[in-house]
Design a protein around this motif. Structure first.
Motif, PDB file in Angstrom:
ATOM      1  N   VAL A 150       0.833  -1.210  -0.101  1.00  0.00           N
ATOM      2  CA  VAL A 150       0.186  -0.024  -0.006  1.00  0.00           C
ATOM      3  C   VAL A 150       0.907   1.265  -0.103  1.00  0.00           C
ATOM      4  O   VAL A 150       0.599   2.080  -0.735  1.00  0.00           O
ATOM      5  N   SER A 151       1.929   1.123   0.603  1.00  0.00           N
ATOM      6  CA  SER A 151       2.726   2.487   0.963  1.00  0.00           C
ATOM      7  C   SER A 151       4.154   1.989   1.106  1.00  0.00           C
ATOM      8  O   SER A 151       4.531   0.977   2.180  1.00  0.00           O
ATOM      9  N   ASP A 152       5.273   2.773   0.891  1.00  0.00           N
ATOM     10  CA  ASP A 152       6.534   2.165   1.487  1.00  0.00           C
ATOM     11  C   ASP A 152       7.044   3.311   2.520  1.00  0.00           C
ATOM     12  O   ASP A 152       8.212   3.476   2.808  1.00  0.00           O
ATOM     13  N   SER A 153       6.074   4.126   2.935  1.00  0.00           N
ATOM     14  CA  SER A 153       6.254   4.771   4.167  1.00  0.00           C
ATOM     15  C   SER A 153       5.869   4.221   5.471  1.00  0.00           C
ATOM     16  O   SER A 153       5.142   3.090   5.397  1.00  0.00           O
ATOM     17  N   ALA A 154       6.508   4.548   6.502  1.00  0.00           N
ATOM     18  CA  ALA A 154       6.165   3.800   7.860  1.00  0.00           C
ATOM     19  C   ALA A 154       5.274   4.622   8.825  1.00  0.00           C
ATOM     20  O   ALA A 154       5.196   4.407   9.914  1.00  0.00           O
ATOM     21  N   THR A 155       4.425   5.687   8.391  1.00  0.00           N
ATOM     22  CA  THR A 155       4.017   6.711   9.054  1.00  0.00           C
ATOM     23  C   THR A 155       2.859   6.076  10.078  1.00  0.00           C
ATOM     24  O   THR A 155       2.509   6.368  10.976  1.00  0.00           O
ATOM     25  N   ASP A 156       2.142   4.699   9.427  1.00  0.00           N
ATOM     26  CA  ASP A 156       1.208   4.303  10.193  1.00  0.00           C
ATOM     27  C   ASP A 156       1.609   2.637  10.729  1.00  0.00           C
ATOM     28  O   ASP A 156       0.711   2.151  11.300  1.00  0.00           O
ATOM     29  N   PHE A 157       2.761   2.284  10.339  1.00  0.00           N
ATOM     30  CA  PHE A 157       3.267   1.002  10.954  1.00  0.00           C
ATOM     31  C   PHE A 157       5.015   1.132  11.238  1.00  0.00           C
ATOM     32  O   PHE A 157       5.462   1.306  10.061  1.00  0.00           O
ATOM     33  N   PRO A 158       5.262   0.981  12.127  1.00  0.00           N
ATOM     34  CA  PRO A 158       6.708   1.287  12.251  1.00  0.00           C
ATOM     35  C   PRO A 158       7.587   0.406  11.521  1.00  0.00           C
ATOM     36  O   PRO A 158       7.457  -0.885  11.461  1.00  0.00           O
ATOM     37  N   ILE A 159       8.718   0.810  10.974  1.00  0.00           N
ATOM     38  CA  ILE A 159       9.591   0.203  10.189  1.00  0.00           C
ATOM     39  C   ILE A 159      10.940   0.669  10.571  1.00  0.00           C
ATOM     40  O   ILE A 159      11.109   1.876  10.539  1.00  0.00           O
ATOM     41  N   ILE A 160      11.851  -0.349  11.035  1.00  0.00           N
ATOM     42  CA  ILE A 160      13.091   0.021  11.186  1.00  0.00           C
ATOM     43  C   ILE A 160      14.292  -0.310  10.198  1.00  0.00           C
ATOM     44  O   ILE A 160      14.019  -1.604   9.811  1.00  0.00           O
ATOM     45  N   THR A 161      14.984   0.445   9.642  1.00  0.00           N
ATOM     46  CA  THR A 161      15.806  -0.113   8.632  1.00  0.00           C
ATOM     47  C   THR A 161      17.325   0.117   9.184  1.00  0.00           C
ATOM     48  O   THR A 161      17.645   0.903   9.853  1.00  0.00           O
ATOM     49  N   LEU A 162      18.084  -1.136   8.901  1.00  0.00           N
ATOM     50  CA  LEU A 162      19.508  -1.163   9.497  1.00  0.00           C
ATOM     51  C   LEU A 162      20.437  -1.271   8.122  1.00  0.00           C
ATOM     52  O   LEU A 162      20.336  -2.456   7.444  1.00  0.00           O
ATOM     53  N   ASP A 163      21.200  -0.370   7.790  1.00  0.00           N
ATOM     54  CA  ASP A 163      22.238  -0.665   6.696  1.00  0.00           C
ATOM     55  C   ASP A 163      23.645  -0.655   7.272  1.00  0.00           C
ATOM     56  O   ASP A 163      23.650  -0.315   8.350  1.00  0.00           O
TER      57      ASP A 163
END
Length: 231
Positions: free
Chosen positions: A5-18
């Motif tokens: 639906v979206s690649d934004s995490a404003t409504d569902f927390p997403i943590i990125t580790l690079d």
């Protein structure tokens, strides 16, 4: 598998580790996922899996019609075990020994530099947000080399892990692996498509200065303090 639906995490927390090779991404992501009840996706294993399968088909790490055709024919899904989502290609889950073999170590950066390979995996990786929601997780922690810059560039929790070369070589040695971390970093940083770099605005953590538990705690505290979804 459908487009997220979206690649934004404003409504569902997403943590990125690079971060580069052996900076502690997988161990950190695993610990964070278990503490926060987040789904854990290791995109490095995605590239390793495709590298293994393409090499098995006798395909070399260069753009070709044969490569494109093989990628288009692959059916990708995921198996969730605990908090970890593992890539399933054509109904098969590869073993850790296959994914970390010397042949894969030597070729994964070359395959990962190819736009057809990265494009094939981009949509699959973004789909993990939907998978996490579907499976009832409270969020997604996803690790790799272009996650905060390309896969989820708008994720509010973006981290970049780093450590000096000697520390990383020692870690690989303790794991019983032969892996040229400096050569892989150079290849990943120099590629034209989605090069390895610290995303603008990401929090940098030198994992050589902390224990694994301290790194996990830093990230969990940041997410718990700033995420309404976890209140």
């Amino acid at each position: 598998m459908s487009e997220p639906v979206s690649d934004s995490a404003t409504d569902f927390p997403i943590i990125t580790l690079d971060g580069g090779a052996a900076t502690g991404k997988s161990s950190t992501a695993r610990g964070v996922s278990q503490q926060l009840r987040f789904l854990h996706a290791d995109t490095g294993s995605h590239y390793r899996a495709l590298t293994f399968l393409l090499l098995r088909k006798g395909i070399s790490p260069e753009e070709s019609d044969e490569l494109t055709e093989a990628l288009e024919e692959m059916k990708l899904s995921a198996e969730v075990d605990g908090t970890l989502a593992s890539l399933i290609a054509d109904g098969k889950k590869l073993s850790p020994e296959d994914l970390r073999s010397l042949e894969v170590n030597r070729n994964v950066s070359s395959f990962a530099a190819l736009p057809p390979v990265r494009n094939r995996l981009l949509r699959y990786q973004r789909w993990h947000r939907e998978l996490a929601l579907e499976k009832g997780f409270l969020g997604l922690v996803i690790e790799g080399r272009d996650i905060g810059s390309v896969v989820f560039p708008e994720a509010p929790f973006r981290f970049f892990l780093e450590a000096d070369e000697s520390t990383r070589i020692q870690r690989r040695s303790e794991e019983g692996q032969e892996d040229s971390v400096a050569a892989r970093d150079k290849a990943d940083s120099g590629r034209k498509t989605a090069p390895l770099h610290c995303p603008e605005g990401a929090i940098r953590i030198n994992t050589g200065n902390y224990t694994l538990e301290e790194v996990i705690s830093q990230i969990c505290q940041k997410v718990q303090n700033d995420s309404d979804a976890l209140q």
